[in-house]
Design a protein around this motif. Structure first.
Motif, PDB file in Angstrom:
ATOM      1  N   ALA A  91       1.036  -1.336  -0.039  1.00 17.08           N
ATOM      2  CA  ALA A  91       0.144   0.110   0.214  1.00 17.08           C
ATOM      3  C   ALA A  91       0.691   1.059  -0.005  1.00 17.08           C
ATOM      4  CB  ALA A  91      -0.846  -0.070   1.045  1.00 17.08           C
ATOM      5  N   THR A  92       2.242   1.199   0.020  1.00 15.49           N
ATOM      6  CA  THR A  92       2.929   2.911   0.569  1.00 15.49           C
ATOM      7  C   THR A  92       3.080   2.459  -0.172  1.00 15.49           C
ATOM      8  OG1 THR A  92       2.841   1.911   3.487  1.00 15.49           O
ATOM      9  CG2 THR A  92       4.862   2.952   2.009  1.00 15.49           C
ATOM     10  N   PHE A 139      -5.846  -3.623  -6.999  1.00 14.02           N
ATOM     11  CA  PHE A 139      -5.572  -4.832  -8.380  1.00 14.02           C
ATOM     12  C   PHE A 139      -4.233  -5.341  -7.867  1.00 14.02           C
ATOM     13  CE2 PHE A 139      -2.566  -5.533 -11.739  1.00 14.02           C
ATOM     14  CZ  PHE A 139      -3.477  -6.628 -12.332  1.00 14.02           C
ATOM     15  N   SER A 140      -4.009  -4.242  -7.101  1.00 12.15           N
ATOM     16  CA  SER A 140      -2.168  -4.565  -7.018  1.00 12.15           C
ATOM     17  C   SER A 140      -2.163  -5.634  -5.617  1.00 12.15           C
ATOM     18  CB  SER A 140      -1.129  -4.017  -6.246  1.00 12.15           C
ATOM     19  OG  SER A 140      -1.861  -3.258  -5.190  1.00 12.15           O
ATOM     20  N   LEU A 141      -2.918  -5.235  -4.099  1.00  8.55           N
ATOM     21  CA  LEU A 141      -3.110  -6.768  -3.742  1.00  8.55           C
ATOM     22  C   LEU A 141      -3.735  -8.089  -4.062  1.00  8.55           C
ATOM     23  CD1 LEU A 141      -4.452  -4.386  -0.785  1.00  8.55           C
ATOM     24  CD2 LEU A 141      -2.277  -5.707  -0.977  1.00  8.55           C
ATOM     25  N   THR A 142      -5.217  -8.320  -5.183  1.00 11.54           N
ATOM     26  CA  THR A 142      -5.551  -8.786  -6.025  1.00 11.54           C
ATOM     27  C   THR A 142      -4.559  -9.292  -6.451  1.00 11.54           C
ATOM     28  OG1 THR A 142      -7.746  -7.890  -6.209  1.00 11.54           O
ATOM     29  CG2 THR A 142      -7.546  -9.815  -7.023  1.00 11.54           C
ATOM     30  N   LEU A 143      -3.533  -9.254  -6.817  1.00  9.93           N
ATOM     31  CA  LEU A 143      -2.988  -9.365  -8.187  1.00  9.93           C
ATOM     32  C   LEU A 143      -1.615 -10.940  -7.035  1.00  9.93           C
ATOM     33  CD1 LEU A 143      -1.692  -9.850 -11.214  1.00  9.93           C
ATOM     34  CD2 LEU A 143      -0.036  -7.575 -10.053  1.00  9.93           C
ATOM     35  N   THR A 144      -1.400 -10.394  -5.822  1.00 12.47           N
ATOM     36  CA  THR A 144       0.174 -10.094  -5.254  1.00 12.47           C
ATOM     37  C   THR A 144      -0.435 -11.846  -3.678  1.00 12.47           C
ATOM     38  OG1 THR A 144      -0.354  -9.361  -3.424  1.00 12.47           O
ATOM     39  CG2 THR A 144       1.305  -8.750  -4.931  1.00 12.47           C
ATOM     40  N   SER A 179       2.777   6.160  -2.990  1.00 11.56           N
ATOM     41  CA  SER A 179       3.439   6.824  -3.091  1.00 11.56           C
ATOM     42  C   SER A 179       4.290   6.730  -4.095  1.00 11.56           C
ATOM     43  CB  SER A 179       5.456   6.146  -2.264  1.00 11.56           C
ATOM     44  OG  SER A 179       5.673   5.058  -2.816  1.00 11.56           O
ATOM     45  N   THR A 180       3.816   5.655  -5.336  1.00  7.42           N
ATOM     46  CA  THR A 180       4.694   5.818  -6.021  1.00  7.42           C
ATOM     47  C   THR A 180       3.977   6.628  -7.645  1.00  7.42           C
ATOM     48  OG1 THR A 180       5.054   3.504  -6.884  1.00  7.42           O
ATOM     49  CG2 THR A 180       4.859   4.574  -8.730  1.00  7.42           C
ATOM     50  N   VAL A 181       2.313   6.432  -7.417  1.00  6.37           N
ATOM     51  CA  VAL A 181       1.269   6.805  -7.405  1.00  6.37           C
ATOM     52  C   VAL A 181       1.124   8.804  -7.507  1.00  6.37           C
ATOM     53  CG1 VAL A 181      -1.333   7.340  -7.787  1.00  6.37           C
ATOM     54  CG2 VAL A 181      -0.098   5.327  -7.914  1.00  6.37           C
ATOM     55  N   LEU A 182       1.517   9.145  -6.061  1.00  2.00           N
ATOM     56  CA  LEU A 182       1.465  10.141  -5.785  1.00  2.00           C
ATOM     57  C   LEU A 182       3.242  11.061  -6.392  1.00  2.00           C
ATOM     58  CD1 LEU A 182       1.069  10.079  -1.765  1.00  2.00           C
ATOM     59  CD2 LEU A 182      -0.917  11.664  -4.167  1.00  2.00           C
ATOM     60  N   ASN A 183       3.818  10.570  -7.026  1.00  6.83           N
ATOM     61  CA  ASN A 183       5.050  11.054  -7.486  1.00  6.83           C
ATOM     62  C   ASN A 183       4.507  10.892  -8.923  1.00  6.83           C
ATOM     63  OD1 ASN A 183       6.747  11.277  -5.170  1.00  6.83           O
ATOM     64  ND2 ASN A 183       7.413   8.968  -5.135  1.00  6.83           N
ATOM     65  N   GLU A 184       4.229   9.806  -9.523  1.00  8.39           N
ATOM     66  CA  GLU A 184       3.963  10.344 -10.581  1.00  8.39           C
ATOM     67  C   GLU A 184       2.758  11.327 -10.634  1.00  8.39           C
ATOM     68  OE1 GLU A 184       2.769   6.533 -12.735  1.00  8.39           O
ATOM     69  OE2 GLU A 184       4.343   5.540 -12.218  1.00  8.39           O
ATOM     70  N   MET A 185       1.997  11.533 -10.620  1.00  9.11           N
ATOM     71  CA  MET A 185       0.946  13.175 -10.012  1.00  9.11           C
ATOM     72  C   MET A 185       1.395  14.639  -9.729  1.00  9.11           C
ATOM     73  SD  MET A 185      -2.337  11.837 -11.367  1.00  9.11           S
ATOM     74  CE  MET A 185      -2.952  12.405 -10.381  1.00  9.11           C
ATOM     75  N   SER A 216      -6.853   7.847  -8.452  1.00 10.09           N
ATOM     76  CA  SER A 216      -6.236   6.435  -8.824  1.00 10.09           C
ATOM     77  C   SER A 216      -6.144   5.175  -7.690  1.00 10.09           C
ATOM     78  CB  SER A 216      -5.234   6.299  -9.958  1.00 10.09           C
ATOM     79  OG  SER A 216      -4.812   7.759  -9.195  1.00 10.09           O
ATOM     80  N   VAL A 217      -5.071   5.930  -6.790  1.00  9.33           N
ATOM     81  CA  VAL A 217      -4.645   4.928  -5.303  1.00  9.33           C
ATOM     82  C   VAL A 217      -5.489   4.139  -4.869  1.00  9.33           C
ATOM     83  CG1 VAL A 217      -4.112   5.175  -3.607  1.00  9.33           C
ATOM     84  CG2 VAL A 217      -3.332   6.178  -4.780  1.00  9.33           C
ATOM     85  N   PHE A 218      -6.652   3.559  -4.791  1.00  7.50           N
ATOM     86  CA  PHE A 218      -7.400   2.832  -4.350  1.00  7.50           C
ATOM     87  C   PHE A 218      -7.760   1.598  -5.388  1.00  7.50           C
ATOM     88  CE2 PHE A 218     -11.649   0.967  -3.175  1.00  7.50           C
ATOM     89  CZ  PHE A 218     -11.100   0.717  -2.316  1.00  7.50           C
ATOM     90  N   PRO A 219      -8.213   2.030  -5.978  1.00 13.65           N
ATOM     91  CA  PRO A 219      -8.199   0.890  -7.763  1.00 13.65           C
ATOM     92  C   PRO A 219      -7.132   0.177  -8.028  1.00 13.65           C
ATOM     93  CG  PRO A 219      -9.297   2.688  -8.780  1.00 13.65           C
ATOM     94  CD  PRO A 219      -8.259   2.754  -7.368  1.00 13.65           C
ATOM     95  N   THR A 220      -5.927   0.578  -7.816  1.00 10.34           N
ATOM     96  CA  THR A 220      -4.467   1.052  -7.757  1.00 10.34           C
ATOM     97  C   THR A 220      -4.586  -0.213  -6.951  1.00 10.34           C
ATOM     98  OG1 THR A 220      -3.763   2.385  -9.668  1.00 10.34           O
ATOM     99  CG2 THR A 220      -2.457   0.976  -8.469  1.00 10.34           C
ATOM    100  N   LEU A 221      -4.369   0.039  -5.607  1.00  8.73           N
ATOM    101  CA  LEU A 221      -3.776  -0.525  -4.631  1.00  8.73           C
ATOM    102  C   LEU A 221      -4.804  -2.277  -4.964  1.00  8.73           C
ATOM    103  CD1 LEU A 221      -2.549  -0.344  -1.404  1.00  8.73           C
ATOM    104  CD2 LEU A 221      -4.598   0.590  -0.900  1.00  8.73           C
TER     105      LEU A 221
END
Length: 93
Positions: free
Chosen positions: A32-33, A63-68, A37-43, A56-61
């Motif tokens: 989550a961190t 998806f990443s938890l679901t993928l792992t 931080s990656t999304v905020l740095n890109e923005m 965009s942070v919540f859906p990305t988060l």
């Protein structure tokens, strides 16, 4: 995952049992961190406060938890399918 595997005949156990282990919480916090931080740095945002957090942070988060979770499930399924359960004893504790 456990319930589906045992109810479809994928396990030799009579019953299924599922639990959330405490060791997963720091791992998910790290994901989550890193995602935030990656999304905020890109923005171009400077802080991680909730007011500057883009939508965009919540859906990305999620998806990443679901993928792992799916990758962990696939790894343990393949260990069971190929009868390689003893390989778990080689992992450091």
């Amino acid at each position: 995952q456990t319930v589906l595997g045992t109810s479809l005949g994928g396990s030799g156990f009579d019953q299924s049992q599922g639990m959330m282990m405490v060791e997963n919480t720091p791992f998910m916090h790290s994901i989550a961190t890193a995602v935030t931080s990656t999304v905020l740095n890109e923005m171009g945002a400077e802080d991680m406060s909730s007011s500057s957090c883009p939508a965009s942070v919540f859906p990305t988060l999620l998806f990443s938890l679901t993928l792992t979770t799916a990758l962990s499930c696939a790894a343990f399924f393949l260990l069971g399918h190929f009868k390689l359960g003893a390989i778990v004893y080689f992992f450091p504790k």
